[in-house]
Design an enzyme around this catalytic site. Structure first.
Site, PDB file in Angstrom:
ATOM      1  N   ASP A   1      17.549  28.324  36.836  1.00  0.00           N
ATOM      2  CA  ASP A   1      16.791  29.948  36.446  1.00  0.00           C
ATOM      3  C   ASP A   1      17.333  31.100  38.041  1.00  0.00           C
ATOM      4  O   ASP A   1      16.827  30.168  39.201  1.00  0.00           O
ATOM      5  CB  ASP A   1      15.189  29.469  36.271  1.00  0.00           C
ATOM      6  CG  ASP A   1      14.569  29.344  35.108  1.00  0.00           C
ATOM      7  OD1 ASP A   1      15.098  29.050  33.929  1.00  0.00           O
ATOM      8  OD2 ASP A   1      12.850  28.545  34.975  1.00  0.00           O
TER       9      ASP A   1
ATOM     10  N   GLU B   1      10.722  29.918  22.739  1.00  0.00           N
ATOM     11  CA  GLU B   1      10.620  28.464  23.726  1.00  0.00           C
ATOM     12  C   GLU B   1       9.932  29.657  24.098  1.00  0.00           C
ATOM     13  O   GLU B   1      10.069  31.106  25.090  1.00  0.00           O
ATOM     14  CB  GLU B   1      12.453  28.560  24.243  1.00  0.00           C
ATOM     15  CG  GLU B   1      13.705  28.674  23.714  1.00  0.00           C
ATOM     16  CD  GLU B   1      14.749  28.516  23.762  1.00  0.00           C
ATOM     17  OE1 GLU B   1      14.861  28.937  25.051  1.00  0.00           O
ATOM     18  OE2 GLU B   1      15.617  28.393  23.394  1.00  0.00           O
TER      19      GLU B   1
END
Length: 257
Positions: free
Chosen positions: A57, A46
């Protein structure tokens, strides 16, 4: 056939996917990271598109994104770096990023560039499911770009089954509702969540991400899904070593001990 589909037809268990931020630690590391990961047996990669406001995140990936942006990374540069990557690597490659920079680039242009570059899919965490169905899926399907949707412990069974019905690659199973970041183990609550989703007998395979950083969390994920996704731990190792080969070697040692 799309390479993601090929992977899951060939291998049903113990798949390992690695996330890294493009342009980190250095602007031109992207191709070297991809080549080194494939050379060390990683099944799926990814490629993170850095963004200034990465709401899902944790600090580690946020920091890598900030550094990548300061290094000058953009989607245009990233696609130029990935030109002819298919002459060097064969495993599935997925773009992962937030909707804002992709929309600025133009979603159809993004899908077209993915197709021309050899990118197989995209993960867009903040893409609303209804918008995906009504606006984005027809364009992605046109270019055979698989859009991967995320589920969390809070996602309803109804929504999970809708995602399963309207996607055709794998489901990204977020281990918790928190942001990304390494964990030493998965508690009973997370294990129950894994087993609950496993019992739904979904059509699509699943990969578990968020918090996988050692052999214990890797084993727990792979026992309850087709495989695991590791991001923050690899980013940390890249930052510590500033050397791609050393970081990949350290990751393998961490997951084996």
């Amino acid at each position: 056939m799309n390479r993601i589909k090929q992977l899951f037809e060939k291998k049903q268990k113990d798949i390992l996917s690695i996330y890294f931020t493009a342009g980190f630690p250095n602007l031109n590391d992207t191709r070297d990271v991809i080549r080194e990961l494939e050379a060390n047996g990683i099944d799926l990669i990814e490629i993170g598109i850095p963004f200034s406001d990465p709401m899902a995140d944790g600090p580690t990936i946020q920091d890598s994104g900030t550094i990548a942006l300061k290094n000058g990374m953009t989607l245009k540069i990233l696609f130029s770096q990935l030109k002819d990557i298919r002459k060097e690597v064969n495993i599935p490659l997925i773009m992962m990023g937030y909707l804002n920079p992709i929309m600025q680039y133009g979603f159809e242009n993004f899908c077209k560039q993915c197709k021309e570059t050899g990118i197989d899919g995209a993960i867009i965490p903040d893409l609303p499911f209804n918008d995906y169905i009504n606006e984005f899926k027809p364009i992605a399907d046109k270019y055979d770009i698989k859009i991967v949707m995320l589920i969390t412990p809070e996602t309803s069974e109804e929504r999970i089954r809708l995602i399963d019905e309207h996607t055709d690659s794998f489901i990204y199973m977020v281990s918790s509702a928190a942001t990304t970041g390494a964990q030493k183990s998965f508690d009973d609550k997370k294990q129950d969540y894994f087993r609950r989703i496993n019992s739904m007998n979904l059509r699509n395979p699943r990969l578990i991400g968020f918090g996988i950083s050692n052999k214990a969390t890797l084993d727990a994920a792979q026992a309850n899904a087709s495989g695991a996704i590791i991001g923050s731990k690899f980013i940390t190792l890249l930052k510590e070593s500033q050397d791609i080969k050393a970081a990949v070697k350290a990751l393998k040692e961490t997951l084996n001990n």
